[in-house]
Design a protein around this motif. Structure first.
Motif, PDB file in Angstrom:
ATOM      1  N   ARG A 194      76.283  -5.223 108.560  1.00  0.00           N
ATOM      2  CA  ARG A 194      76.645  -4.553 109.845  1.00  0.00           C
ATOM      3  C   ARG A 194      78.173  -4.333 109.541  1.00  0.00           C
ATOM      4  O   ARG A 194      78.559  -3.085 109.988  1.00  0.00           O
ATOM      5  N   ASP A 195      78.870  -5.112 108.921  1.00  0.00           N
ATOM      6  CA  ASP A 195      80.430  -4.693 108.903  1.00  0.00           C
ATOM      7  C   ASP A 195      80.811  -3.701 107.876  1.00  0.00           C
ATOM      8  O   ASP A 195      81.923  -3.033 107.796  1.00  0.00           O
ATOM      9  N   LEU A 196      80.133  -3.556 106.639  1.00  0.00           N
ATOM     10  CA  LEU A 196      80.604  -2.781 105.853  1.00  0.00           C
ATOM     11  C   LEU A 196      79.451  -1.695 105.467  1.00  0.00           C
ATOM     12  O   LEU A 196      79.692  -0.682 104.525  1.00  0.00           O
ATOM     13  N   GLY A 197      78.454  -1.273 106.369  1.00  0.00           N
ATOM     14  CA  GLY A 197      77.763  -0.364 106.350  1.00  0.00           C
ATOM     15  C   GLY A 197      77.053  -0.377 104.802  1.00  0.00           C
ATOM     16  O   GLY A 197      76.630   0.642 104.593  1.00  0.00           O
ATOM     17  N   LEU A 198      76.321  -1.317 104.719  1.00  0.00           N
ATOM     18  CA  LEU A 198      75.612  -1.470 103.565  1.00  0.00           C
ATOM     19  C   LEU A 198      74.019  -1.853 103.757  1.00  0.00           C
ATOM     20  O   LEU A 198      73.673  -2.344 104.831  1.00  0.00           O
ATOM     21  N   THR A 199      73.320  -1.277 102.795  1.00  0.00           N
ATOM     22  CA  THR A 199      71.937  -2.101 102.801  1.00  0.00           C
ATOM     23  C   THR A 199      71.542  -3.405 102.411  1.00  0.00           C
ATOM     24  O   THR A 199      72.659  -3.878 101.585  1.00  0.00           O
TER      25      THR A 199
END
Length: 397
Positions: free
Chosen positions: A66-71
């Motif tokens: 959510r906060d770092l935009g990762l899968t």
């Protein structure tokens, strides 16, 4: 906003009871509870513990996504790479010797990069598994210049300053629109005489976020609400601006916990509170339902560039990255030194709360700018410094 002290706010017993039961179930199995009357360890300074390789929490992976935009797979890979970087860093520093220029975690490559001021040391540093960048200035040269800048009186238009190993400069952060102010310009001139300086603009001036002994849970002193950082044997650590030595502390339910035993602010922003009156210490940081409550297993320091999460009584659980270390932050109350800057948001009442990377304690929330709606940055005081200062021992699972 100014004067970031939050008015006392009560929570329902049911929420905290649920959280404490969750911690109890995990900790009773480990035999990790400390009695309410435990005496704090005296002269034993708490150093970093080895990095534990525990199963990854699904909630932690979700928060990083959510906060770092990762899968999910990217989050797993990043955490594994950060663990490897933490293990490599002391070896690389030793190999570089006096040419060491600092280090940072490169999220794109997934590797630790080490700045080296002498090309003859590059091969030895690469042999440790780190990437190498040849730079002009050593870390000791930059640290000495920063110590000189720390002696200068900074105007309000100067937000903070720190050694940036990637830039190989002392970065001075100036509030947008204030760079041409006469006092700011004079400060920058004096700073440049001390060493290599780079000026960057920031959106706002930093301010503090004051508002059981479970990390992130609220406590009250006077009319201020702050957040618990980490349990230590005999009490907990938190932010210094939340209370002075001797100040009484109440828990989330209004009952007496203990008193501030030591506190420093400004110059530093740390404190510790003893625990008694039926309260006990718990090696847990609240996940606030976003992630499962996190067990604390040590305090190995995450590098610049690594992911990090924060728990606080106002905005609960948020994640981001480590942006800088050993930064001097210029609050209205005075400068605070040796802070770590992050991209994590925070708001009033989060002060003192836990910064954690994986299961490793990192520090206690001090202040910042912005909020958790529009974003911002937050600084923390490293936990190992607090443990060493007061001779405390971190309560770990």
């Amino acid at each position: 906003m100014t004067g970031m002290c939050a008015a006392p706010r009560r929570r329902r017993v049911t929420r905290t009871t649920t959280v404490v039961r969750t911690g109890l179930a995990a900790l009773l199995a480990l035999g990790a509870w400390v009695s309410a009357g435990a005496v704090p360890a005296s002269a034993t300074a708490g150093g970093p513990a080895p990095v534990a390789e525990e199963p990854l929490s699904p909630g932690l992976l979700s928060a990083l996504q959510r906060d770092l935009g990762l899968t999910e797979s990217q989050a797993r890979e990043r955490l594994a790479a950060e663990r490897a970087a933490v293990a490599i860093e002391p070896k690389a520093r030793s190999a570089a010797q006096g040419a060491y220029g600092g280090s940072w975690f490169d999220a794109d490559s997934g590797r630790l990069t080490v700045a080296v001021a002498d090309a003859r040391k590059a091969a030895a540093v690469r042999a440790t598994g780190a990437a190498v960048r040849i730079v002009e200035h050593s870390a000791s040269r930059l640290d000495a210049a920063k110590r000189t800048i720390d002696t200068l009186a900074a105007p309000r238009g100067v937000g903070s300053w720190h050694v940036d190993p990637e830039a190989n400069r002392i970065v001075v952060n100036v509030v947008r629109g204030e760079r041409t102010d006469n006092d700011v310009a004079a400060f920058l001139d004096r700073a440049r005489r001390a060493g290599p300086v780079q000026v960057r603009e920031v959106a706002e001036a930093p301010r503090t976020f004051a508002a059981g002994t479970v990390g992130g849970d609220p406590y009250y002193t006077g009319n201020v609400r702050c957040s618990i950082g980490f349990s230590v044997h005999g009490g907990f650590v938190t932010a210094g601006h939340c209370g002075r030595p001797g100040a009484a502390v109440r828990g989330w339910d209004g009952t007496h916990i203990g008193t501030f035993q030591g506190s420093s602010f400004p110059d530093n922003d740390y404190a510790w509170v003893n625990v008694g009156s039926g309260w006990w210490t718990v090696p847990v940081v609240l996940g606030w339902g976003t992630v499962p409550d996190q067990l604390v297993r040590g305090s190995a320091e995450a590098p610049v560039g690594a992911s990090i999460c924060r728990s606080g009584s106002t905005t609960h659980w948020h994640c981001g990255s480590v942006l800088a270390k050993n930064e001097t932050v210029n609050y209205s109350q005075g400068a605070v030194h040796q802070m770590t800057k992050t991209s994590v948001c925070a708001q009033p009442g989060d002060s003192g709360g836990s910064f954690i990377s994986g299961d490793q304690a990192q520090g206690v929330t001090s202040g910042g700018w912005g909020n958790c709606s529009s974003g911002g940055q937050t600084w923390f005081q490293p936990v190992n410094e607090i443990l060493a200062r007061y001779g405390l021992r971190l309560h770990t699972a």
